[in-house]
Design an enzyme around this catalytic site. Structure first.
Site, PDB file in Angstrom:
ATOM      1  N   ARG A 180       0.718  -1.119   0.101  1.00 16.16           N
ATOM      2  CA  ARG A 180       0.152   0.069   0.099  1.00 16.16           C
ATOM      3  C   ARG A 180       0.881   1.180  -0.087  1.00 16.16           C
ATOM      4  NH1 ARG A 180      -3.725  -2.629  -1.674  1.00 16.16           N
ATOM      5  NH2 ARG A 180      -5.653  -2.741  -0.648  1.00 16.16           N
TER       6      ARG A 180
ATOM      7  N   HIS B 179      -1.530   0.500  -9.842  1.00 14.61           N
ATOM      8  CA  HIS B 179      -2.245  -0.573  -9.040  1.00 14.61           C
ATOM      9  C   HIS B 179      -2.908  -1.880  -9.628  1.00 14.61           C
ATOM     10  CE1 HIS B 179      -4.324  -0.672  -4.681  1.00 14.61           C
ATOM     11  NE2 HIS B 179      -4.139  -2.067  -5.193  1.00 14.61           N
TER      12      HIS B 179
END
Ligand code: GLV
Length: 310
Positions: free
Chosen positions: A225, A273
């Site tokens: 993350r 992502h």
């Protein structure tokens, strides 16, 4: 049984796999179908608007359509009494393994250097580093980290280490654990793979102080993350050359803003992502298994611990 699908992603590819795996359920798409919130038994969610899930009064389970539940746990109205399950799927793991192995090989074999050389029309050969001695470290030894460790060992990366909150006994992986183990772990990582969840304990874990522990010229790959990293500190370390290069798939703000320095840095590789994407067919099988467990009054696999944050 009634299920609601709440996600910014299109529901169409999910309809058939869900019907196949949970034929007894009526599945409704939030924002598309008309829904009586009180009749919904299960919610399948990816980044629902904060406050939304609290409106479903009779939920028996919430299933996150991804591995990381950080976005969900930031919603302080999230019903805590409803079991929350995160997705652990072989396909999700194999996607992550591909992404990580790609970058390990890329940096290990100097492909970032050869890309620069090509632009300058330079023909210079560099020695290949010894695979057995290349020190690769995995930050986070959950399902994804273990999958990466396994694949790297098969490729001959025998100087493999891992860091986790509590010690893990994995064949071929030197284990470091806890706060005390972090710096000794980082000191010996030439290639650092970040796969930790984003929790209060991991927020900004990679900052000026910890990055300075990495060996000169280390590489970083972050597919955990964005919140694990203090961006200004990583940028400074990349500019000074202390960190030779980074491959980043996740960011503090997504999409990565237009004017963010990462986009233009020669030694940063940005991906949007995509390290591992949830696939409806394989995920639907896991969702069905989870719902069956909950219906039978059993604890499903991968139940989220609210205190730990994953
Ligand atoms: C994606 O980032 C996930 O959490 O699965």
């Amino acid at each position: 049984m009634k299920i609601v699908f709440i996600s910014p992603d299109d529901f169409a590819p999910w309809r058939k796999p869900l019907r196949l795996n949970i034929p007894e359920a009526d599945v409704f798409a939030w924002g598309v179908d008309s829904i009586d919130e009180n009749e919904i038994d299960y919610a399948l969610v990816w980044k629902p608007a904060p406050g939304l899930l609290a409106r479903f009064r009779n939920l028996k389970g919430i299933i996150n359509l991804g591995a990381g539940v950080d976005a969900l746990l930031q919603d302080h109205t999230l019903p805590q009494a409803v079991p929350l399950v995160r997705l652990v799927d072989e396909r999700l793991t194999s996607g992550m393994v591909e992404y990580m192995v790609h970058w390990v090989l890329h940096f290990h074999r100097d492909l970032h250097v050869y890309a620069r050389q090509q632009r300058a029309r330079v023909w210079t050969q560099h020695d290949n580093a010894d695979t057995q001695k290349r020190r690769v470290g995995i930050l986070g030894l959950g399902e994804l980290g273990q999958g990466c460790a396994h694949a790297l060992l098969m490729l001959g990366f025998e100087s493999l280490s891992g860091w986790s909150r509590t010690p893990k006994d994995l064949p071929g992986v030197r284990s470091f654990a806890g706060e005390d183990g972090l710096k000794p772990f980082l000191r010996q990582c030439e290639i650092l793979l970040c796969l930790l969840p984003h929790t209060a304990a991991t927020q900004g874990l990679l900052n000026a102080e910890t990055l300075a522990e990495l060996p000169q010229g280390a590489f970083i790959v972050n597919a955990g993350r964005g919140g694990l990293v203090v961006d200004d500190d990583l940028i400074a370390a990349l500019e000074s050359g202390h960190i030779a290069a980074a491959a980043l798939d996740v960011f503090n703000t997504e999409p990565l803003p237009d004017d963010h320095p990462y986009w233009a840095m020669d030694n940063v590789f940005v991906t949007p992502h995509i390290a591992s994407l949830t696939t409806p067919m394989s995920s639907s099988e896991i969702i069905a298994k989870t719902i069956r467990a909950l219906e039978n009054g059993e604890a499903p696999d991968n139940l989220v611990d609210f205190d730990q944050g994953y």
